[in-house]
Design a protein around this motif. Sequence first.
Motif, PDB file in Angstrom:
ATOM      1  N   PRO A 245       0.753  -1.130   0.077  1.00 37.34           N
ATOM      2  CA  PRO A 245      -0.048   0.086  -0.338  1.00 37.34           C
ATOM      3  C   PRO A 245       0.824   1.181  -0.127  1.00 37.34           C
ATOM      4  O   PRO A 245       2.003   1.313   0.568  1.00 37.34           O
ATOM      5  N   VAL A 246       0.303   2.155  -0.824  1.00 34.99           N
ATOM      6  CA  VAL A 246       1.030   3.510  -0.817  1.00 34.99           C
ATOM      7  C   VAL A 246       0.141   4.648  -0.304  1.00 34.99           C
ATOM      8  O   VAL A 246      -0.957   4.532  -0.628  1.00 34.99           O
ATOM      9  N   GLU A 247       0.640   5.646   0.229  1.00 35.79           N
ATOM     10  CA  GLU A 247      -0.303   6.607   0.838  1.00 35.79           C
ATOM     11  C   GLU A 247      -0.314   8.015  -0.184  1.00 35.79           C
ATOM     12  O   GLU A 247      -1.151   8.635  -0.159  1.00 35.79           O
ATOM     13  N   SER A 248       0.499   8.004  -1.216  1.00 33.38           N
ATOM     14  CA  SER A 248       0.190   8.998  -2.110  1.00 33.38           C
ATOM     15  C   SER A 248       1.062   8.362  -3.432  1.00 33.38           C
ATOM     16  O   SER A 248       1.955   7.586  -3.465  1.00 33.38           O
ATOM     17  N   PHE A 249       0.780   9.311  -4.567  1.00 33.81           N
ATOM     18  CA  PHE A 249       1.615   8.942  -5.754  1.00 33.81           C
ATOM     19  C   PHE A 249       3.217   9.167  -5.545  1.00 33.81           C
ATOM     20  O   PHE A 249       3.801   8.462  -6.096  1.00 33.81           O
ATOM     21  N   ALA A 250       3.463  10.041  -4.585  1.00 33.57           N
ATOM     22  CA  ALA A 250       4.965  10.364  -4.392  1.00 33.57           C
ATOM     23  C   ALA A 250       5.677   9.326  -3.743  1.00 33.57           C
ATOM     24  O   ALA A 250       6.712   9.002  -4.224  1.00 33.57           O
ATOM     25  N   MET A 251       4.745   8.558  -2.921  1.00 37.78           N
ATOM     26  CA  MET A 251       5.614   7.459  -2.265  1.00 37.78           C
ATOM     27  C   MET A 251       5.451   6.274  -3.124  1.00 37.78           C
ATOM     28  O   MET A 251       6.646   5.362  -2.943  1.00 37.78           O
ATOM     29  N   ALA A 252       4.588   6.203  -3.938  1.00 35.90           N
ATOM     30  CA  ALA A 252       4.631   5.013  -4.997  1.00 35.90           C
ATOM     31  C   ALA A 252       5.989   5.201  -6.032  1.00 35.90           C
ATOM     32  O   ALA A 252       6.618   4.245  -6.299  1.00 35.90           O
ATOM     33  N   ALA A 253       6.370   6.422  -6.425  1.00 36.35           N
ATOM     34  CA  ALA A 253       7.508   6.672  -7.072  1.00 36.35           C
ATOM     35  C   ALA A 253       8.605   6.432  -6.316  1.00 36.35           C
ATOM     36  O   ALA A 253       9.578   5.818  -6.793  1.00 36.35           O
TER      37      ALA A 253
ATOM     38  N   LEU B 220       9.412   2.778  -5.848  1.00 40.59           N
ATOM     39  CA  LEU B 220      10.101   2.191  -6.953  1.00 40.59           C
ATOM     40  C   LEU B 220      11.846   2.175  -6.988  1.00 40.59           C
ATOM     41  O   LEU B 220      12.627   1.543  -7.149  1.00 40.59           O
ATOM     42  N   GLN B 221      12.058   3.818  -6.572  1.00 38.80           N
ATOM     43  CA  GLN B 221      13.503   4.032  -6.498  1.00 38.80           C
ATOM     44  C   GLN B 221      14.100   3.312  -5.408  1.00 38.80           C
ATOM     45  O   GLN B 221      15.392   3.056  -5.416  1.00 38.80           O
ATOM     46  N   LEU B 222      13.521   3.071  -4.234  1.00 43.49           N
ATOM     47  CA  LEU B 222      14.041   2.467  -2.966  1.00 43.49           C
ATOM     48  C   LEU B 222      14.060   0.941  -3.094  1.00 43.49           C
ATOM     49  O   LEU B 222      14.352   0.414  -1.699  1.00 43.49           O
ATOM     50  N   ASN B 223      13.510   0.503  -4.211  1.00 44.44           N
ATOM     51  CA  ASN B 223      13.543  -1.017  -4.415  1.00 44.44           C
ATOM     52  C   ASN B 223      12.313  -1.678  -3.186  1.00 44.44           C
ATOM     53  O   ASN B 223      12.563  -2.816  -2.835  1.00 44.44           O
ATOM     54  N   GLN B 224      11.379  -1.016  -3.070  1.00 47.46           N
ATOM     55  CA  GLN B 224      10.470  -1.280  -2.105  1.00 47.46           C
ATOM     56  C   GLN B 224       8.978  -2.116  -2.751  1.00 47.46           C
ATOM     57  O   GLN B 224       8.293  -2.589  -1.843  1.00 47.46           O
ATOM     58  N   VAL B 225       9.086  -1.840  -4.092  1.00 51.22           N
ATOM     59  CA  VAL B 225       7.833  -2.192  -4.904  1.00 51.22           C
ATOM     60  C   VAL B 225       8.491  -2.633  -5.997  1.00 51.22           C
ATOM     61  O   VAL B 225       9.603  -2.315  -6.804  1.00 51.22           O
ATOM     62  N   ASP B 226       7.847  -3.888  -6.754  1.00 53.02           N
ATOM     63  CA  ASP B 226       8.479  -4.330  -8.038  1.00 53.02           C
ATOM     64  C   ASP B 226       7.390  -3.944  -9.094  1.00 53.02           C
ATOM     65  O   ASP B 226       7.953  -3.799 -10.262  1.00 53.02           O
ATOM     66  N   LEU B 227       6.212  -4.122  -8.649  1.00 53.01           N
ATOM     67  CA  LEU B 227       4.969  -3.803  -9.715  1.00 53.01           C
ATOM     68  C   LEU B 227       4.257  -2.677  -9.378  1.00 53.01           C
ATOM     69  O   LEU B 227       4.016  -2.636  -8.277  1.00 53.01           O
ATOM     70  N   LEU B 228       3.758  -1.823 -10.347  1.00 54.15           N
ATOM     71  CA  LEU B 228       3.115  -0.677 -10.168  1.00 54.15           C
ATOM     72  C   LEU B 228       2.013  -0.585 -10.958  1.00 54.15           C
ATOM     73  O   LEU B 228       2.392  -0.201 -12.404  1.00 54.15           O
ATOM     74  N   LEU B 229       0.880  -0.234 -10.741  1.00 54.82           N
ATOM     75  CA  LEU B 229      -0.274  -0.211 -11.571  1.00 54.82           C
ATOM     76  C   LEU B 229      -0.502   1.526 -11.636  1.00 54.82           C
ATOM     77  O   LEU B 229      -0.879   1.860 -10.651  1.00 54.82           O
ATOM     78  N   ALA B 230      -0.168   2.048 -12.802  1.00 51.58           N
ATOM     79  CA  ALA B 230      -0.372   3.649 -12.683  1.00 51.58           C
ATOM     80  C   ALA B 230      -1.204   4.075 -13.937  1.00 51.58           C
ATOM     81  O   ALA B 230      -1.321   3.449 -14.941  1.00 51.58           O
TER      82      ALA B 230
END
Length: 293
Positions: free
Chosen positions: A69-77, A80-90
């Motif tokens: 789960p992400v709390e904002s678009f900025a957190m989702a981005a 990705l940069q911090l290698n905390q998520v692998d797949l993202l639906l945008a």
Amino acid sequence: MKRRNFIGYTLLFITSCSATTNNSKIENKPEKLRFAVTDVVEERKLKRDYEAFRAALEEVLATKIEFFPVESFAMAAAALQLNQVDLLLAGPSEYVVINSRTNAIPLVAVTRPNYRAVIAVPAGSPIKSAAQLKGKTLALSDIGSTSGHLGPTKLLMEAGLDPQSDLKIMMLGDDGSLENFKQGKVDAWGGSAVDYQYFLDTESASENDFPILAKTDLLPSDVIIVSNKLDSQAIEEYKNLIVNNQDKLITALAKGEYTKKYKGSKLVAANDKDYDLIRDVYQAIGEGDIISE
């Protein structure tokens, strides 16, 4: 009729359609993949709308899939940069911003039926073309929404108008823009073709009552983005598996309350150039900085 509204966040910052078993010989496939959706900020809603898709994707890829789960678009981005998520639906707009700020890879595009933007006026309006909106007021949805902001703005640009100076644009949200349009408080309304049809149905009206001035071609699709930190062979395999099992995946994706919009969608190879429309509009509205590398 939820919409993505994320510019503020940004500034802060395949051979069958059946389930596939894991017979891959790629050695660097991860044991699990972490999956996020950019515009779902509550874990409860993430599970409500995407659990069926998560389970289907887990089966197709033969790899454990976990929600992130992400709390904002900025957190989702950032994830990705911090290698905390692998797949993202945008969404299309989100993809353009993420693409400019990370090295994430567009894996597959998720088409949406009748995903277009329209501009409409009330019956009897003297305005007969988008070009005649010069000096008028136009109600739109949310800042950054592809169909509720950027798509209609592209129509203005194609009509030769400067969206920053030639007319007054009022960002009023989905419900607010339609309500002001219905009450005659604005000269025109712009938004998605789906919302337009919903509005007609709700008002028991026809296109003659609210004629369309202009309509876009199909807008760019949503995107499943993959982290560039994954092995390139694994990424290619994921793409093939997803595309080749798309009937199963789309059926699962469309089961959610919010994700019904994906009924009839297709999973196709993503082409970055398809999103140049979004980039052009960001430049035209003076927001080029958010998509610059």
